[in-house]
Structures are given as C-alpha cells and as structure tokens.
Motif scaffolding. Structure first.
Motif, PDB file in Angstrom:
ATOM      1  N   GLY A  16       0.814  -1.219   0.000  1.00  0.00           N
ATOM      2  CA  GLY A  16       0.000   0.000   0.000  1.00  0.00           C
ATOM      3  C   GLY A  16       0.840   1.259   0.000  1.00  0.00           C
ATOM      4  O   GLY A  16       0.577   2.205  -0.746  1.00  0.00           O
ATOM      5  N   THR A  17       1.885   1.267   0.830  1.00  0.00           N
ATOM      6  CA  THR A  17       2.769   2.431   0.893  1.00  0.00           C
ATOM      7  C   THR A  17       3.515   2.617  -0.426  1.00  0.00           C
ATOM      8  O   THR A  17       3.624   3.742  -0.931  1.00  0.00           O
ATOM      9  CB  THR A  17       3.772   2.284   2.057  1.00  0.00           C
ATOM     10  N   ALA A  18       4.014   1.530  -0.988  1.00  0.00           N
ATOM     11  CA  ALA A  18       4.760   1.621  -2.254  1.00  0.00           C
ATOM     12  C   ALA A  18       3.856   2.109  -3.392  1.00  0.00           C
ATOM     13  O   ALA A  18       4.244   3.015  -4.148  1.00  0.00           O
ATOM     14  CB  ALA A  18       5.374   0.277  -2.601  1.00  0.00           C
ATOM     15  N   LEU A  19       2.680   1.530  -3.518  1.00  0.00           N
ATOM     16  CA  LEU A  19       1.778   1.921  -4.613  1.00  0.00           C
ATOM     17  C   LEU A  19       1.302   3.365  -4.497  1.00  0.00           C
ATOM     18  O   LEU A  19       1.284   4.104  -5.491  1.00  0.00           O
ATOM     19  CB  LEU A  19       0.579   0.971  -4.687  1.00  0.00           C
ATOM     20  N   THR A  20       0.921   3.780  -3.276  1.00  0.00           N
ATOM     21  CA  THR A  20       0.469   5.167  -3.115  1.00  0.00           C
ATOM     22  C   THR A  20       1.634   6.139  -3.282  1.00  0.00           C
ATOM     23  O   THR A  20       1.448   7.238  -3.813  1.00  0.00           O
ATOM     24  CB  THR A  20      -0.223   5.387  -1.754  1.00  0.00           C
ATOM     25  N   GLY A  21       2.835   5.735  -2.878  1.00  0.00           N
ATOM     26  CA  GLY A  21       4.010   6.578  -3.073  1.00  0.00           C
ATOM     27  C   GLY A  21       4.340   6.769  -4.545  1.00  0.00           C
ATOM     28  O   GLY A  21       4.638   7.881  -4.999  1.00  0.00           O
ATOM     29  N   ILE A  22       4.269   5.680  -5.296  1.00  0.00           N
ATOM     30  CA  ILE A  22       4.511   5.764  -6.742  1.00  0.00           C
ATOM     31  C   ILE A  22       3.449   6.637  -7.400  1.00  0.00           C
ATOM     32  O   ILE A  22       3.761   7.496  -8.233  1.00  0.00           O
ATOM     33  CB  ILE A  22       4.551   4.358  -7.378  1.00  0.00           C
ATOM     34  N   ALA A  23       2.196   6.434  -7.010  1.00  0.00           N
ATOM     35  CA  ALA A  23       1.111   7.238  -7.580  1.00  0.00           C
ATOM     36  C   ALA A  23       1.308   8.721  -7.263  1.00  0.00           C
ATOM     37  O   ALA A  23       1.120   9.584  -8.135  1.00  0.00           O
ATOM     38  CB  ALA A  23      -0.241   6.749  -7.057  1.00  0.00           C
ATOM     39  N   SER A  40       3.746  16.882  -9.109  1.00  0.00           N
ATOM     40  CA  SER A  40       4.959  17.502  -9.643  1.00  0.00           C
ATOM     41  C   SER A  40       6.237  16.908  -9.056  1.00  0.00           C
ATOM     42  O   SER A  40       7.331  17.266  -9.498  1.00  0.00           O
ATOM     43  CB  SER A  40       4.921  19.013  -9.370  1.00  0.00           C
ATOM     44  N   TRP A  41       6.137  16.011  -8.071  1.00  0.00           N
ATOM     45  CA  TRP A  41       7.354  15.443  -7.464  1.00  0.00           C
ATOM     46  C   TRP A  41       8.134  14.597  -8.465  1.00  0.00           C
ATOM     47  O   TRP A  41       9.349  14.651  -8.498  1.00  0.00           O
ATOM     48  CB  TRP A  41       7.009  14.598  -6.228  1.00  0.00           C
ATOM     49  N   GLY A  42       7.459  13.796  -9.245  1.00  0.00           N
ATOM     50  CA  GLY A  42       8.136  12.928 -10.205  1.00  0.00           C
ATOM     51  C   GLY A  42       8.841  11.765  -9.533  1.00  0.00           C
ATOM     52  O   GLY A  42       9.087  11.780  -8.326  1.00  0.00           O
ATOM     53  N   LEU A  43       9.169  10.752 -10.318  1.00  0.00           N
ATOM     54  CA  LEU A  43       9.839   9.570  -9.776  1.00  0.00           C
ATOM     55  C   LEU A  43      11.330   9.789  -9.521  1.00  0.00           C
ATOM     56  O   LEU A  43      11.903   9.234  -8.591  1.00  0.00           O
ATOM     57  CB  LEU A  43       9.672   8.380 -10.728  1.00  0.00           C
ATOM     58  N   PHE A  44      11.974  10.585 -10.355  1.00  0.00           N
ATOM     59  CA  PHE A  44      13.421  10.767 -10.252  1.00  0.00           C
ATOM     60  C   PHE A  44      13.831  12.241 -10.260  1.00  0.00           C
ATOM     61  O   PHE A  44      14.973  12.565 -10.552  1.00  0.00           O
ATOM     62  CB  PHE A  44      14.122  10.032 -11.401  1.00  0.00           C
ATOM     63  N   ARG A  48      17.142  17.450  -8.701  1.00  0.00           N
ATOM     64  CA  ARG A  48      18.249  17.019  -9.561  1.00  0.00           C
ATOM     65  C   ARG A  48      18.405  17.993 -10.705  1.00  0.00           C
ATOM     66  O   ARG A  48      17.467  18.637 -11.140  1.00  0.00           O
ATOM     67  CB  ARG A  48      17.969  15.614 -10.101  1.00  0.00           C
ATOM     68  N   LYS A  49      19.600  18.076 -11.246  1.00  0.00           N
ATOM     69  CA  LYS A  49      19.902  19.003 -12.345  1.00  0.00           C
ATOM     70  C   LYS A  49      19.316  18.541 -13.672  1.00  0.00           C
ATOM     71  O   LYS A  49      18.903  19.320 -14.486  1.00  0.00           O
ATOM     72  CB  LYS A  49      21.424  19.153 -12.489  1.00  0.00           C
ATOM     73  N   THR A  50      19.298  17.204 -13.883  1.00  0.00           N
ATOM     74  CA  THR A  50      18.824  16.673 -15.157  1.00  0.00           C
ATOM     75  C   THR A  50      17.307  16.483 -15.114  1.00  0.00           C
ATOM     76  O   THR A  50      16.747  16.108 -14.095  1.00  0.00           O
ATOM     77  CB  THR A  50      19.476  15.330 -15.469  1.00  0.00           C
ATOM     78  N   PRO A  51      16.637  16.731 -16.216  1.00  0.00           N
ATOM     79  CA  PRO A  51      15.194  16.501 -16.245  1.00  0.00           C
ATOM     80  C   PRO A  51      14.884  14.998 -16.140  1.00  0.00           C
ATOM     81  O   PRO A  51      15.607  14.175 -16.680  1.00  0.00           O
ATOM     82  CB  PRO A  51      14.752  17.054 -17.604  1.00  0.00           C
ATOM     83  N   ALA A  52      13.848  14.690 -15.406  1.00  0.00           N
ATOM     84  CA  ALA A  52      13.454  13.296 -15.221  1.00  0.00           C
ATOM     85  C   ALA A  52      11.941  13.210 -15.123  1.00  0.00           C
ATOM     86  O   ALA A  52      11.242  14.216 -15.127  1.00  0.00           O
ATOM     87  CB  ALA A  52      14.108  12.740 -13.976  1.00  0.00           C
ATOM     88  N   LEU A  53      11.461  12.005 -14.987  1.00  0.00           N
ATOM     89  CA  LEU A  53      10.005  11.754 -14.892  1.00  0.00           C
ATOM     90  C   LEU A  53       9.383  12.453 -13.720  1.00  0.00           C
ATOM     91  O   LEU A  53       9.777  12.469 -12.659  1.00  0.00           O
ATOM     92  CB  LEU A  53       9.752  10.254 -14.784  1.00  0.00           C
TER      93      LEU A  53
END
Length: 159
Positions: free
Chosen positions: A67-74, A80-84, A154-159
C-alpha cells in the motif's frame, strides 16, 4: 500526463500516510515480540512470539508495504514530485525496495524458520533482530525524508 486535483492528491496522501503508519506500528509490534522472545525461558511464550511475528509478516507487513509503495509511486507520478526529479524521492524509493526485501522475504522466512527450529533459535533470531533493526531504521529515515525533503532537485530533467 495529466496531474490530479487537490482533493485527489489529499486522498492519495492520506492513504499513503495511513499505510506508512500501519507499517511503523507493525514494526513496533515486531520489536516488542522479538525482545520478549529474546528474554523468555518459556517455550510456549517463545513459540507464541514467533507465531505472531510470522502472522504479521505474512499479512500486515505485506499489505502495508504494498500500500505504501503503490500510493508513493502514484503520488510521484501524478504530482509535480516525479519519480526521479528529487534526491529525497529517489532515496525513499531505494529504502522502499529495502523494506520490501526485508519484509517480504526476510521477516517472513526468519520467523518461519524460527517456528520450525524447535528451540534452537539463535541464528534465526540474530538475523531476525538485524532485519527488524534495518526495517525500523529505513522506515524512520523515510519519515525524515518526507518531512525535511533534503537534497533538492536534480539538475537533469526526469520523470
């Protein structure tokens, strides 16, 4: 990708916090049970502690971790946080993988082996205590990262 509304974000964040709270509560129960198992001379009490820890590892640990992993990914993908995009999010993702490994495999297996051992629990109990300590530390660090959000973007654009 379309971002979610403020109300949807709040609901998702509430679910994430609830799953994380369950995760932490189960860890506290594991600490109490493992410490009790460490100091008892009563075989029935020892077996009971391991039975309860195994039941928790097979149910609450798995459910709260998923539950924590799935809601965190969502939350990462749909906001605007993005994955990376942020270092603290990446750190939480790594710690989540550690928590999944310890919870799904470690705690489950160590408690199961402890139940099958019939009294000789020293090796399994040592690994169980190490796993509980690592799991607890990783959960606390994830809470800290969520509140302080260190490291910045991070400096580089990411997801």
């Amino acid at each position: 990708m379309k971002k979610i509304t403020l109300q949807q974000r709040r609901i998702l964040l509430l679910l994430h916090i609830l799953f994380a709270a369950i995760m932490f509560g189960v860890q506290v129960a594991f600490i109490i049970l493992a410490l009790t198992a460490s100091v008892t001379d009563d075989a029935a009490m020892l077996r009971s502690c391991y039975t309860i820890m195994h039941l928790l590892a097979d149910s609450s640990v798995r459910a709260s971790t998923i539950g924590t992993a799935l809601t965190g990914i969502a939350l990462s993908v749909l906001t605007s946080w993005g994955l990376f995009r942020y270092y603290w999010v990446i750190a939480k993702e790594v710690l989540t993988l550690l928590a999944i490994g310890i919870g799904f495999i470690g705690l489950y297996e160590w408690t199961l082996r402890g139940l099958d051992d019939n009294g000789s629990l020293t090796v399994h109990h040592t690994w169980l205590m190490i796993g509980i300590a690592l799991q607890t530390i990783s959960i606390i660090i994830m809470y800290i990262l969520s509140v302080w959000k260190p490291g910045g973007k991070r400096k580089t654009p990411a997801l």
